[in-house]
Scaffold this motif. Structure first.
Motif, PDB file in Angstrom:
ATOM      1  N   LEU A  25       0.499  -1.030   0.165  1.00  0.00           N
ATOM      2  CA  LEU A  25      -0.553   0.302   0.298  1.00  0.00           C
ATOM      3  C   LEU A  25       0.592   1.105  -0.013  1.00  0.00           C
ATOM      4  O   LEU A  25       0.876   2.232  -1.015  1.00  0.00           O
ATOM      5  CB  LEU A  25      -1.315   0.407   1.544  1.00  0.00           C
ATOM      6  CG  LEU A  25      -1.607   1.287   1.115  1.00  0.00           C
ATOM      7  CD1 LEU A  25      -2.582   1.510   0.139  1.00  0.00           C
ATOM      8  CD2 LEU A  25      -2.257   1.302   2.119  1.00  0.00           C
ATOM      9  N   LYS A  26       2.284   1.049   0.806  1.00  0.00           N
ATOM     10  CA  LYS A  26       2.644   2.270   0.628  1.00  0.00           C
ATOM     11  C   LYS A  26       3.751   2.721  -0.612  1.00  0.00           C
ATOM     12  O   LYS A  26       3.885   4.271  -0.324  1.00  0.00           O
ATOM     13  CB  LYS A  26       3.963   2.211   1.694  1.00  0.00           C
ATOM     14  CG  LYS A  26       3.547   2.249   3.323  1.00  0.00           C
ATOM     15  CD  LYS A  26       4.303   2.385   4.675  1.00  0.00           C
ATOM     16  CE  LYS A  26       5.086   1.029   4.772  1.00  0.00           C
ATOM     17  NZ  LYS A  26       5.399   0.432   6.654  1.00  0.00           N
ATOM     18  N   ARG A  27       4.224   1.859  -1.107  1.00  0.00           N
ATOM     19  CA  ARG A  27       4.071   1.669  -2.087  1.00  0.00           C
ATOM     20  C   ARG A  27       3.512   2.333  -3.708  1.00  0.00           C
ATOM     21  O   ARG A  27       3.827   3.030  -4.373  1.00  0.00           O
ATOM     22  CB  ARG A  27       5.040   0.188  -3.091  1.00  0.00           C
ATOM     23  CG  ARG A  27       6.280  -0.147  -1.701  1.00  0.00           C
ATOM     24  CD  ARG A  27       7.720  -1.117  -2.822  1.00  0.00           C
ATOM     25  NE  ARG A  27       6.464  -2.183  -2.655  1.00  0.00           N
ATOM     26  CZ  ARG A  27       6.846  -3.328  -1.832  1.00  0.00           C
ATOM     27  NH1 ARG A  27       6.861  -2.843  -0.588  1.00  0.00           N
ATOM     28  NH2 ARG A  27       6.009  -4.047  -1.223  1.00  0.00           N
ATOM     29  N   PHE A  28       2.701   1.951  -3.464  1.00  0.00           N
ATOM     30  CA  PHE A  28       1.401   2.288  -3.946  1.00  0.00           C
ATOM     31  C   PHE A  28       1.197   4.011  -3.911  1.00  0.00           C
ATOM     32  O   PHE A  28       0.605   4.399  -5.208  1.00  0.00           O
ATOM     33  CB  PHE A  28      -0.129   1.358  -4.486  1.00  0.00           C
ATOM     34  CG  PHE A  28      -0.933   1.998  -4.464  1.00  0.00           C
ATOM     35  CD1 PHE A  28      -1.159   1.888  -5.974  1.00  0.00           C
ATOM     36  CD2 PHE A  28      -2.116   2.516  -4.375  1.00  0.00           C
ATOM     37  CE1 PHE A  28      -2.334   2.616  -7.245  1.00  0.00           C
ATOM     38  CE2 PHE A  28      -3.264   3.179  -5.059  1.00  0.00           C
ATOM     39  CZ  PHE A  28      -3.137   3.353  -6.304  1.00  0.00           C
ATOM     40  N   LEU A  29       0.797   4.345  -2.675  1.00  0.00           N
ATOM     41  CA  LEU A  29      -0.135   5.566  -2.448  1.00  0.00           C
ATOM     42  C   LEU A  29       1.355   6.264  -2.614  1.00  0.00           C
ATOM     43  O   LEU A  29       1.729   7.825  -3.255  1.00  0.00           O
ATOM     44  CB  LEU A  29      -0.068   5.566  -1.236  1.00  0.00           C
ATOM     45  CG  LEU A  29      -1.015   4.983  -0.860  1.00  0.00           C
ATOM     46  CD1 LEU A  29      -1.336   5.128   0.960  1.00  0.00           C
ATOM     47  CD2 LEU A  29      -1.942   5.570  -1.432  1.00  0.00           C
ATOM     48  N   GLU A  30       3.268   6.458  -2.558  1.00  0.00           N
ATOM     49  CA  GLU A  30       4.233   6.813  -3.307  1.00  0.00           C
ATOM     50  C   GLU A  30       5.084   6.990  -4.483  1.00  0.00           C
ATOM     51  O   GLU A  30       4.783   7.802  -4.425  1.00  0.00           O
ATOM     52  CB  GLU A  30       5.365   6.062  -2.291  1.00  0.00           C
ATOM     53  CG  GLU A  30       6.052   6.909  -2.247  1.00  0.00           C
ATOM     54  CD  GLU A  30       7.446   6.262  -1.022  1.00  0.00           C
ATOM     55  OE1 GLU A  30       8.162   6.959  -0.645  1.00  0.00           O
ATOM     56  OE2 GLU A  30       8.049   5.354  -1.002  1.00  0.00           O
ATOM     57  N   ALA A  31       3.762   6.179  -5.519  1.00  0.00           N
ATOM     58  CA  ALA A  31       4.259   5.975  -6.500  1.00  0.00           C
ATOM     59  C   ALA A  31       2.772   7.432  -7.500  1.00  0.00           C
ATOM     60  O   ALA A  31       3.297   8.026  -8.207  1.00  0.00           O
ATOM     61  CB  ALA A  31       4.256   4.976  -6.868  1.00  0.00           C
ATOM     62  N   LYS A  32       1.535   7.279  -5.969  1.00  0.00           N
ATOM     63  CA  LYS A  32       0.910   8.014  -6.826  1.00  0.00           C
ATOM     64  C   LYS A  32       0.852   9.576  -6.351  1.00  0.00           C
ATOM     65  O   LYS A  32       1.430  10.872  -7.035  1.00  0.00           O
ATOM     66  CB  LYS A  32      -0.498   7.810  -6.053  1.00  0.00           C
ATOM     67  CG  LYS A  32      -1.134   6.147  -7.031  1.00  0.00           C
ATOM     68  CD  LYS A  32      -2.067   6.939  -8.211  1.00  0.00           C
ATOM     69  CE  LYS A  32      -2.965   6.102  -8.960  1.00  0.00           C
ATOM     70  NZ  LYS A  32      -3.275   5.892  -9.592  1.00  0.00           N
ATOM     71  N   TRP A  33       1.327   9.776  -4.970  1.00  0.00           N
ATOM     72  CA  TRP A  33       1.395  11.379  -4.256  1.00  0.00           C
ATOM     73  C   TRP A  33       2.965  10.743  -3.569  1.00  0.00           C
ATOM     74  O   TRP A  33       3.146  11.063  -2.581  1.00  0.00           O
ATOM     75  CB  TRP A  33       0.420  10.998  -2.994  1.00  0.00           C
ATOM     76  CG  TRP A  33      -0.882  10.888  -4.160  1.00  0.00           C
ATOM     77  CD1 TRP A  33      -1.748  12.583  -4.911  1.00  0.00           C
ATOM     78  CD2 TRP A  33      -1.932  10.507  -4.041  1.00  0.00           C
ATOM     79  NE1 TRP A  33      -2.349  11.844  -5.219  1.00  0.00           N
ATOM     80  CE2 TRP A  33      -3.015  10.623  -4.213  1.00  0.00           C
ATOM     81  CE3 TRP A  33      -2.046   8.905  -3.319  1.00  0.00           C
ATOM     82  CZ2 TRP A  33      -4.072   9.810  -4.683  1.00  0.00           C
ATOM     83  CZ3 TRP A  33      -2.937   8.209  -3.197  1.00  0.00           C
ATOM     84  CH2 TRP A  33      -3.901   8.784  -4.219  1.00  0.00           C
TER      85      TRP A  33
END
Length: 197
Positions: A25-33
């Protein structure tokens, strides 16, 4: 009904706690924002504290149903265990950067911080969890209520999953250093069992 709602609250708390701590989840969100992610840990901490306080308030309204008969000996043991739990939890915080832990440093959720293996962390890998267990067991012995047993049972069911996912994240973050740490320090109790020959 109140007891069932308490169980569901703990299930929701622990599920969201684990999901929000997930590396994926953290990697996904970091890619987005990427810019906003520096405050992720602060959001995660605030969410956990507010939700936990909500559970504590909810616990005040649980019916007082005893599951064991109280005694001075049980109360004494409970207070001793809870005190030991508070000491362990305090010692675990002593070794880490509180501003980083609570997300006040403005660093991302996976910001590089040195692996801590000194102090209480040289005896057990998860002293904060061990402290929590002792506090919950102590409370259960002092209170003797069904509500305190629910709190302890939900924690006991969650911990193996919480530790598993946390260690997965730590292995990804620290690699072989954490693997060596796993081999030399027990996860929960500071007792090493000798392997048979």
């Amino acid at each position: 009904m109140a007891n069932l709602l308490m169980i569901l609250s703990w299930v929701l708390f622990y599920s969201l706690h684990t999901a929000l701590a997930s590396g994926k989840l953290k990697r996904f969100l970091e890619a987005k924002w990427p810019q906003e992610m520096k405050w992720y840990r602060l959001f995660y901490t605030l969410f956990s504290v507010v939700f936990f306080l909500g559970i504590l308030i909810q616990a005040l309204f649980l019916p007082n149903q005893p599951f064991i008969e109280g005694s001075p000996y049980l109360s004494y043991a409970g207070y001793m265990l809870a005190t030991l739990g508070v000491v362990l939890a305090s010692r675990s915080f002593k070794e880490i950067s509180l501003s980083f832990f609570f997300g006040l440093s403005g660093k991302g959720p996976d910001a590089s911080e040195k692996l801590i293996i000194r102090g209480i962390y040289s005896l057990v890998r998860h002293p904060l969890y061990l402290g929590m267990v002792l506090i919950f067991v102590g409370y259960c012995l002092v209170s003797g209520s069904v509500g305190s047993l629910i709190h302890l049972s939900c924690l006991a069911v969650y911990l193996p999953f919480g530790i598993y996912f946390e260690e997965k994240n730590l292995l990804r973050k620290y690699g072989s250093a954490y693997l060596d740490y796993q081999k030399s320090v027990p996860p929960f109790f500071p007792i090493k069992l000798k392997k048979g020959h």
